[in-house]
Design a protein around this motif. Structure first.
Motif, PDB file in Angstrom:
ATOM      1  N   CYS A  52     -73.444  75.015 123.053  1.00  0.00           N
ATOM      2  CA  CYS A  52     -74.880  75.202 122.787  1.00  0.00           C
ATOM      3  C   CYS A  52     -75.257  74.737 121.382  1.00  0.00           C
ATOM      4  CB  CYS A  52     -75.262  76.665 122.982  1.00  0.00           C
ATOM      5  SG  CYS A  52     -75.262  77.210 124.714  1.00  0.00           S
ATOM      6  N   LEU A  53     -74.418  75.055 120.401  1.00  0.00           N
ATOM      7  CA  LEU A  53     -74.704  74.637 119.025  1.00  0.00           C
ATOM      8  C   LEU A  53     -74.723  73.108 118.921  1.00  0.00           C
ATOM      9  CD1 LEU A  53     -72.565  77.210 116.997  1.00  0.00           C
ATOM     10  CD2 LEU A  53     -75.065  77.109 117.160  1.00  0.00           C
ATOM     11  N   LYS A  54     -73.812  72.453 119.621  1.00  0.00           N
ATOM     12  CA  LYS A  54     -73.790  70.990 119.601  1.00  0.00           C
ATOM     13  C   LYS A  54     -75.047  70.419 120.262  1.00  0.00           C
ATOM     14  CE  LYS A  54     -68.831  70.073 119.211  1.00  0.00           C
ATOM     15  NZ  LYS A  54     -67.656  69.406 119.809  1.00  0.00           N
ATOM     16  N   LEU A  55     -75.500  71.064 121.338  1.00  0.00           N
ATOM     17  CA  LEU A  55     -76.722  70.603 121.997  1.00  0.00           C
ATOM     18  C   LEU A  55     -77.947  70.828 121.111  1.00  0.00           C
ATOM     19  CD1 LEU A  55     -76.095  71.796 125.665  1.00  0.00           C
ATOM     20  CD2 LEU A  55     -76.154  69.438 124.830  1.00  0.00           C
ATOM     21  N   ILE A  56     -78.017  71.990 120.459  1.00  0.00           N
ATOM     22  CA  ILE A  56     -79.124  72.257 119.534  1.00  0.00           C
ATOM     23  C   ILE A  56     -79.160  71.184 118.446  1.00  0.00           C
ATOM     24  CG2 ILE A  56     -79.951  73.838 117.729  1.00  0.00           C
ATOM     25  CD1 ILE A  56     -78.868  76.152 119.485  1.00  0.00           C
ATOM     26  N   ALA A  57     -77.993  70.820 117.929  1.00  0.00           N
ATOM     27  CA  ALA A  57     -77.911  69.827 116.854  1.00  0.00           C
ATOM     28  C   ALA A  57     -78.251  68.430 117.346  1.00  0.00           C
ATOM     29  CB  ALA A  57     -76.508  69.841 116.250  1.00  0.00           C
ATOM     30  N   SER A 105     -87.003  72.361 120.616  1.00  0.00           N
ATOM     31  CA  SER A 105     -87.203  73.729 120.141  1.00  0.00           C
ATOM     32  C   SER A 105     -86.615  74.753 121.098  1.00  0.00           C
ATOM     33  CB  SER A 105     -88.701  73.986 119.968  1.00  0.00           C
ATOM     34  OG  SER A 105     -88.947  75.343 119.688  1.00  0.00           O
ATOM     35  N   ARG A 106     -86.952  74.639 122.399  1.00  0.00           N
ATOM     36  CA  ARG A 106     -86.612  75.677 123.371  1.00  0.00           C
ATOM     37  C   ARG A 106     -85.124  75.723 123.707  1.00  0.00           C
ATOM     38  NH1 ARG A 106     -89.904  78.639 126.744  1.00  0.00           N
ATOM     39  NH2 ARG A 106     -91.293  78.561 124.940  1.00  0.00           N
ATOM     40  N   ILE A 107     -84.351  74.682 123.373  1.00  0.00           N
ATOM     41  CA  ILE A 107     -82.908  74.731 123.599  1.00  0.00           C
ATOM     42  C   ILE A 107     -82.304  75.931 122.880  1.00  0.00           C
ATOM     43  CG2 ILE A 107     -82.557  73.061 121.709  1.00  0.00           C
ATOM     44  CD1 ILE A 107     -80.234  73.564 124.733  1.00  0.00           C
ATOM     45  N   ALA A 108     -82.936  76.377 121.794  1.00  0.00           N
ATOM     46  CA  ALA A 108     -82.450  77.571 121.084  1.00  0.00           C
ATOM     47  C   ALA A 108     -82.577  78.801 121.971  1.00  0.00           C
ATOM     48  CB  ALA A 108     -83.234  77.763 119.789  1.00  0.00           C
ATOM     49  N   ALA A 125     -74.168  63.710 130.752  1.00  0.00           N
ATOM     50  CA  ALA A 125     -73.083  62.816 130.318  1.00  0.00           C
ATOM     51  C   ALA A 125     -72.132  63.524 129.358  1.00  0.00           C
ATOM     52  CB  ALA A 125     -73.670  61.569 129.650  1.00  0.00           C
ATOM     53  N   PHE A 126     -72.659  64.486 128.584  1.00  0.00           N
ATOM     54  CA  PHE A 126     -71.794  65.253 127.679  1.00  0.00           C
ATOM     55  C   PHE A 126     -70.675  65.957 128.449  1.00  0.00           C
ATOM     56  CE2 PHE A 126     -75.250  66.020 124.214  1.00  0.00           C
ATOM     57  CZ  PHE A 126     -75.026  64.739 123.726  1.00  0.00           C
ATOM     58  N   TYR A 127     -70.977  66.323 129.695  1.00  0.00           N
ATOM     59  CA  TYR A 127     -69.965  66.991 130.526  1.00  0.00           C
ATOM     60  C   TYR A 127     -68.717  66.120 130.650  1.00  0.00           C
ATOM     61  CZ  TYR A 127     -67.735  69.164 134.579  1.00  0.00           C
ATOM     62  OH  TYR A 127     -66.825  69.765 135.415  1.00  0.00           O
ATOM     63  N   SER A 128     -68.916  64.823 130.879  1.00  0.00           N
ATOM     64  CA  SER A 128     -67.785  63.906 131.067  1.00  0.00           C
ATOM     65  C   SER A 128     -66.965  63.735 129.795  1.00  0.00           C
ATOM     66  CB  SER A 128     -68.292  62.535 131.540  1.00  0.00           C
ATOM     67  OG  SER A 128     -69.022  62.660 132.744  1.00  0.00           O
ATOM     68  N   LEU A 129     -67.584  64.012 128.649  1.00  0.00           N
ATOM     69  CA  LEU A 129     -66.916  63.807 127.368  1.00  0.00           C
ATOM     70  C   LEU A 129     -66.324  65.094 126.799  1.00  0.00           C
ATOM     71  CD1 LEU A 129     -69.697  61.512 125.862  1.00  0.00           C
ATOM     72  CD2 LEU A 129     -67.491  60.767 126.758  1.00  0.00           C
ATOM     73  N   ASP A 130     -66.499  66.197 127.525  1.00  0.00           N
ATOM     74  CA  ASP A 130     -66.038  67.500 127.047  1.00  0.00           C
ATOM     75  C   ASP A 130     -64.813  67.930 127.854  1.00  0.00           C
ATOM     76  OD1 ASP A 130     -65.660  70.137 126.310  1.00  0.00           O
ATOM     77  OD2 ASP A 130     -67.771  70.713 126.493  1.00  0.00           O
ATOM     78  N   ASP A 131     -63.678  68.027 127.216  1.00  0.00           N
ATOM     79  CA  ASP A 131     -62.446  68.424 127.898  1.00  0.00           C
ATOM     80  C   ASP A 131     -62.481  69.879 128.365  1.00  0.00           C
ATOM     81  OD1 ASP A 131     -61.349  65.910 127.529  1.00  0.00           O
ATOM     82  OD2 ASP A 131     -60.384  66.444 125.622  1.00  0.00           O
ATOM     83  N   GLY A 187     -72.433  80.797 137.743  1.00  0.00           N
ATOM     84  CA  GLY A 187     -71.146  80.461 137.141  1.00  0.00           C
ATOM     85  C   GLY A 187     -71.034  79.006 136.742  1.00  0.00           C
ATOM     86  N   SER A 188     -72.150  78.286 136.769  1.00  0.00           N
ATOM     87  CA  SER A 188     -72.120  76.850 136.473  1.00  0.00           C
ATOM     88  C   SER A 188     -71.877  76.574 134.994  1.00  0.00           C
ATOM     89  CB  SER A 188     -73.439  76.210 136.911  1.00  0.00           C
ATOM     90  OG  SER A 188     -73.346  74.799 136.908  1.00  0.00           O
ATOM     91  N   ASP A 189     -71.621  75.301 134.669  1.00  0.00           N
ATOM     92  CA  ASP A 189     -71.315  74.896 133.296  1.00  0.00           C
ATOM     93  C   ASP A 189     -72.575  74.776 132.445  1.00  0.00           C
ATOM     94  OD1 ASP A 189     -72.036  71.707 132.972  1.00  0.00           O
ATOM     95  OD2 ASP A 189     -71.553  72.253 135.038  1.00  0.00           O
ATOM     96  N   THR A 190     -72.394  74.747 131.151  1.00  0.00           N
ATOM     97  CA  THR A 190     -73.510  74.707 130.206  1.00  0.00           C
ATOM     98  C   THR A 190     -74.400  73.486 130.414  1.00  0.00           C
ATOM     99  OG1 THR A 190     -72.300  75.963 128.522  1.00  0.00           O
ATOM    100  CG2 THR A 190     -74.109  74.573 127.748  1.00  0.00           C
ATOM    101  N   TYR A 191     -73.801  72.334 130.647  1.00  0.00           N
ATOM    102  CA  TYR A 191     -74.577  71.098 130.752  1.00  0.00           C
ATOM    103  C   TYR A 191     -75.461  71.099 132.002  1.00  0.00           C
ATOM    104  CZ  TYR A 191     -71.067  70.081 127.265  1.00  0.00           C
ATOM    105  OH  TYR A 191     -70.256  70.168 126.160  1.00  0.00           O
ATOM    106  N   SER A 192     -74.937  71.618 133.108  1.00  0.00           N
ATOM    107  CA  SER A 192     -75.742  71.717 134.327  1.00  0.00           C
ATOM    108  C   SER A 192     -76.891  72.700 134.134  1.00  0.00           C
ATOM    109  CB  SER A 192     -74.868  72.171 135.500  1.00  0.00           C
ATOM    110  OG  SER A 192     -73.880  71.210 135.799  1.00  0.00           O
ATOM    111  N   VAL A 193     -76.621  73.795 133.430  1.00  0.00           N
ATOM    112  CA  VAL A 193     -77.651  74.804 133.172  1.00  0.00           C
ATOM    113  C   VAL A 193     -78.787  74.216 132.345  1.00  0.00           C
ATOM    114  CG1 VAL A 193     -78.138  76.969 131.945  1.00  0.00           C
ATOM    115  CG2 VAL A 193     -76.104  76.782 133.392  1.00  0.00           C
ATOM    116  N   ILE A 194     -78.446  73.542 131.258  1.00  0.00           N
ATOM    117  CA  ILE A 194     -79.482  72.991 130.370  1.00  0.00           C
ATOM    118  C   ILE A 194     -80.234  71.842 131.037  1.00  0.00           C
ATOM    119  CG2 ILE A 194     -79.903  71.918 128.128  1.00  0.00           C
ATOM    120  CD1 ILE A 194     -79.103  74.923 128.086  1.00  0.00           C
TER     121      ILE A 194
END
Length: 453
Positions: A174-179, A414-417, A154-160, A261-268
């Motif tokens: 990544c820092l926002k996801l870790i937080a 933890s592992r998101i780091a 869902a973060f993908y939809s909110l990220d321009d 080449g995929s986006d961060t949100y799909s990867v995580i």
């Protein structure tokens, strides 16, 4: 309606049988074509598919072309995990934040760098307006890992700038996801507890002056209270689970999907799907369930013989879930010892004493001691076995009153780091798309017209 249901059941039964029989591959073919199943050699060594500077897992040395097992070592950016833990614990501070910094940026932060980094994470530790209501509370999931994955997507939809894969943008994501992982995990559990468990709903906002471990306990507990020792042990768990080399299943998934080449949100989200599996991040739940069964079936917790007899039953598929496994014992890489379990055990006894779990802790110690002996008697082994980190982590979470539904999500927090570090490493080095080979062993067939089938 009844006929439709009966037809569906009949068709599914037939189709399931066809799906199963049409996908069986002769096991001898794997040996014939020297397939490295699980990307591992027969001696257990992983097939080399990449290079990394983030994490290193060591369990053997090579002498005269022979593998010689050694006590396991885990290094983050070249620094022994035991030294990292000793370093922050001797100053009575929390270590997860400096561990995140080390994994992401390659060096330990000085005091000013750590302070700035912690302040940045604190600023990022909030969710978009109405996110908790619309994404978490309105669709509570029975599995919190799926709830986290849905929130991440869902973060993908909110990220321009969701598809921007420049290092600067990916690092920010990544820092926002870790937080935010602690928030979406704990809130996901609170929604599950309320809507599926009929319990009171608590939504506590995180506090900027608290560490990640402290905030988890603060948000999770109805009264937001916790002891220093409790927060210290949870912080230690986060540090020990933050990274485990590029070859572990979820980190490898991170490299694979990033290479496309995929986006961060799909990867995580993909990494979360990997970690959810009971062969990976879900193992500590099985350990705690197994110990509940041990406590029910072993009358004298101090009788080595009775405990060993039960362990033999486990291995012979005559006890617990009849899988033939002693959960928490053995590892794909470590044989003599898992350094994370060794470190954890040094501190678990203190928490067990504070919480009144000393008898249960002693039972864990006995099983840890007797299990390798039982395995040696029942099975022919290529290597020895020892307790892995999951053996004690579930026990720690139970003593911290963390519900089982959050055991694997805490692993993810933890592992998101580590995942973030591996994603950035894959992008920086601009590798090829990861595409290992699969050999087709099916015989050629001719197409048959439908009227002739």
């Amino acid at each position: 309606m009844k006929k439709i249901i009966q037809l569906e059941e009949k068709m599914l039964k037939e189709l399931t049988n066809r799906a199963r029989t049409s996908n069986i591959i002769d096991s001898e073919l794997f040996s014939k074509y020297q397939v490295k199943r699980g990307l591992r050699d027969i001696d257990g060594r992983g097939v080399l598919v990449g290079l990394t500077e983030i994490g290193d897992v060591r369990s053997y040395i090579v002498e005269e072309n022979e593998m010689v097992p050694i006590p396991g070592k885990l290094l983050y950016r070249g620094i022994d995990i035991s030294d990292i833990v000793t370093g922050f614990m001797k100053t009575n501070s929390y270590g997860f934040e400096e561990t995140c910094y080390l994994l992401l940026f390659g060096n330990l932060p000085n005091k000013e760098e750590l302070k700035d980094f912690e302040e940045l994470l604190a600023e990022y530790r909030s969710l978009p307006d109405d996110f908790v209501r619309d994404m978490i509370l309105k669709m509570p999931s029975r599995d919190i890992m799926n709830s986290i994955a849905r929130s991440v997507l869902a973060f993908y939809s909110l990220d321009d700038s969701a598809d921007d894969t420049t290092i600067e943008n990916v690092l920010k994501q990544c820092l926002k996801l870790i937080a935010c992982f602690p928030l979406i995990a704990v809130y996901g559990y609170q929604a599950h507890s309320h809507y599926h468990g009929n319990k009171s709903l608590f939504i506590h906002s995180p506090q900027k002056n608290l560490s990640t471990a402290e905030n988890i306990l603060y948000m999770l507990r109805p009264d937001s209270k916790y002891t220093k020792l409790e927060a210290t042990l949870l912080d230690l768990a986060l540090v020990l689970h933050a990274e485990h080399g590029g070859g572990n299943n979820s980190s490898f998934v991170t490299h694979v999907v990033t290479s496309s080449g995929s986006d961060t949100y799909s990867v995580i989200a993909a990494a979360l799907g990997s970690l959810k599996g009971p062969r990976h991040g879900g193992a500590n739940i099985k350990v705690t369930q197994m110990f509940e069964d041990i406590k029910q079936n072993v009358e004298n917790w101090e009788d080595d013989k009775e405990i060993e007899e039960y362990l033999v039953k486990l291995l012979n598929k005559k006890a617990f879930d009849r899988s033939g496994l002693i959960y928490g014992i053995g590892h794909a890489v470590y044989s003599i010892s898992d350094p994370r379990a060794v470190i954890f055990k040094e501190h678990v006894a203190r928490l067990a004493k504070e919480k009144g779990f000393e008898d249960e802790y002693n039972l864990y110690e006995k099983v840890e001691k007797l299990a390798p002996e039982a395995v040696g008697k029942v099975r022919k082994m290529y290597k020895g076995v020892s307790a892995n980190v999951d053996f004690y982590s579930g026990f720690v979470y139970r003593m911290l009153d963390i519900p089982p539904e959050l055991f694997t999500p805490i692993f993810a927090i933890s592992r998101i780091a580590g995942w973030s570090a591996h994603r950035i490493e894959e992008i920086v080095n601009s590798g090829k798309i990861i595409r290992p080979a699969y050999k087709s062993v099916v015989k050629r067939k001719k197409y048959i017209d439908i009227d002739e089938r």
